[in-house]
Write a protein that holds these residues in place. Structure first.
Motif, mmCIF file in Angstrom:
data_model
loop_
_atom_site.group_PDB
_atom_site.id
_atom_site.type_symbol
_atom_site.label_atom_id
_atom_site.label_comp_id
_atom_site.label_asym_id
_atom_site.label_seq_id
_atom_site.Cartn_x
_atom_site.Cartn_y
_atom_site.Cartn_z
ATOM 1 N N LYS A 153 0.845 -1.203 0.000
ATOM 2 C CA LYS A 153 0.000 0.000 0.000
ATOM 3 C C LYS A 153 0.881 1.254 0.000
ATOM 4 N N ARG A 154 1.961 1.232 0.778
ATOM 5 C CA ARG A 154 2.905 2.356 0.806
ATOM 6 C C ARG A 154 3.708 2.422 -0.499
ATOM 7 N N ASN A 155 4.148 1.259 -0.996
ATOM 8 C CA ASN A 155 4.955 1.207 -2.228
ATOM 9 C C ASN A 155 4.215 1.764 -3.435
ATOM 10 N N VAL A 156 2.919 1.532 -3.501
ATOM 11 C CA VAL A 156 2.117 1.955 -4.653
ATOM 12 C C VAL A 156 2.090 3.476 -4.779
ATOM 13 N N LYS A 157 2.306 4.185 -3.682
ATOM 14 C CA LYS A 157 2.309 5.655 -3.726
ATOM 15 C C LYS A 157 3.491 6.183 -4.534
ATOM 16 N N THR A 158 4.625 5.476 -4.475
ATOM 17 C CA THR A 158 5.803 5.804 -5.295
ATOM 18 C C THR A 158 6.340 4.485 -5.856
ATOM 19 N N PRO A 159 5.679 3.939 -6.855
ATOM 20 C CA PRO A 159 5.990 2.592 -7.330
ATOM 21 C C PRO A 159 7.352 2.452 -8.022
ATOM 22 N N SER A 160 7.903 1.279 -7.885
ATOM 23 C CA SER A 160 9.122 0.888 -8.596
ATOM 24 C C SER A 160 8.872 -0.496 -9.191
ATOM 25 N N THR A 161 9.835 -1.006 -9.932
ATOM 26 C CA THR A 161 9.666 -2.343 -10.527
ATOM 27 C C THR A 161 9.609 -3.427 -9.458
ATOM 28 N N HIS A 162 10.064 -3.121 -8.242
ATOM 29 C CA HIS A 162 10.096 -4.118 -7.162
ATOM 30 C C HIS A 162 8.947 -3.981 -6.170
ATOM 31 N N CYS A 163 7.978 -3.170 -6.517
ATOM 32 C CA CYS A 163 6.834 -2.842 -5.675
ATOM 33 C C CYS A 163 6.100 -4.076 -5.119
ATOM 34 N N PHE A 164 5.977 -5.122 -5.938
ATOM 35 C CA PHE A 164 5.181 -6.294 -5.564
ATOM 36 C C PHE A 164 6.035 -7.542 -5.302
ATOM 37 N N ASP A 165 7.355 -7.372 -5.240
ATOM 38 C CA ASP A 165 8.260 -8.528 -5.127
ATOM 39 C C ASP A 165 7.961 -9.427 -3.928
ATOM 40 N N ASP A 166 7.754 -8.830 -2.757
ATOM 41 C CA ASP A 166 7.502 -9.650 -1.560
ATOM 42 C C ASP A 166 6.223 -10.468 -1.704
ATOM 43 N N ALA A 167 5.178 -9.834 -2.194
ATOM 44 C CA ALA A 167 3.907 -10.550 -2.390
ATOM 45 C C ALA A 167 4.066 -11.623 -3.455
ATOM 46 N N GLN A 168 4.820 -11.334 -4.507
ATOM 47 C CA GLN A 168 5.022 -12.319 -5.569
ATOM 48 C C GLN A 168 5.760 -13.544 -5.032
ATOM 49 N N LYS A 169 6.738 -13.327 -4.163
ATOM 50 C CA LYS A 169 7.469 -14.460 -3.552
ATOM 51 C C LYS A 169 6.538 -15.291 -2.670
ATOM 52 N N ILE A 170 5.693 -14.627 -1.913
ATOM 53 C CA ILE A 170 4.740 -15.334 -1.048
ATOM 54 C C ILE A 170 3.792 -16.181 -1.903
ATOM 55 N N VAL A 171 3.264 -15.577 -2.951
ATOM 56 C CA VAL A 171 2.313 -16.273 -3.827
ATOM 57 C C VAL A 171 2.992 -17.453 -4.530
#
Length: 186
Positions: A136-154
């Protein structure tokens, strides 16, 4: 010998089992044909579905996802279980990482958040509160790694849960059996 319902097995049970076996083989053949039609226009080393390639899908989830046929088969399996949000999120993240424009990245990050991350979203993925808040915080200033942690979990969830079920599924086993039968025919 009794059936699963407790009643004695009759000739009718064996005929039904044989019919089901034929149906599974036909389903496997039809699915195999659909897969090959889906990719018949593309060129490359993986132009035909082969027994060897299909057997390699069982080596790892990575190997499965690297194969266009493997990915298509896995997605089909997950859709049949109404649990395709994880693979859809993972693929969306792979596409998201390829975005170069900061404007497009910002717009796309918000869409990904709304579709997969936000609580009660249409395809909400199963991630912990801390990761959800970080994104939620990352989306405010997104980068290519914005979703990396969630992608690893999934990916871990798919690897531990969906992938083993896929390897035991009728779709995968029937596909292997049909390809093996085709290989022996020559």
């Amino acid at each position: 010998m009794p059936s699963l319902t407790g009643e004695p097995l009759t000739t009718q049970h064996f005929i039904m089992d044989a019919d089901e076996g034929k149906r599974n083989k036909n389903i496997g053949k039809n699915f195999m044909s659909r897969l090959q039609c889906m990719f018949s226009h593309s060129s490359g080393s993986e132009s035909r579905l082969s027994l060897e390639d299909t057997q390699q899908w069982s080596q790892s989830l990575e190997r499965l996802l690297e194969s266009k046929y493997g990915l298509a088969t896995f997605r089909n399996f997950l859709k049949s279980e109404y649990s395709d949000e994880n693979i859809e999120f993972w693929l969306t993240c792979e596409d998201y990482k390829k975005i170069k424009s900061s404007f497009r990245m910002s717009s796309r990050a918000k869409k990904v958040y709304e579709q997969f991350i936000k609580a009660e979203s249409p395809k909400e993925i199963n991630i912990d509160y801390h990761t959800r808040e970080q994104i939620k915080r990352n989306v405010k200033t997104p980068s290519t790694h914005c979703f990396d942690d969630a992608q690893k979990i999934v990916f871990g969830l798919m690897e531990r849960d969906s992938y083993p079920r896929f390897l035991r599924s009728d779709i995968y086993r029937t596909l292997l059996e049909n390809l093996a039968a085709d290989a022996t025919k020559g």
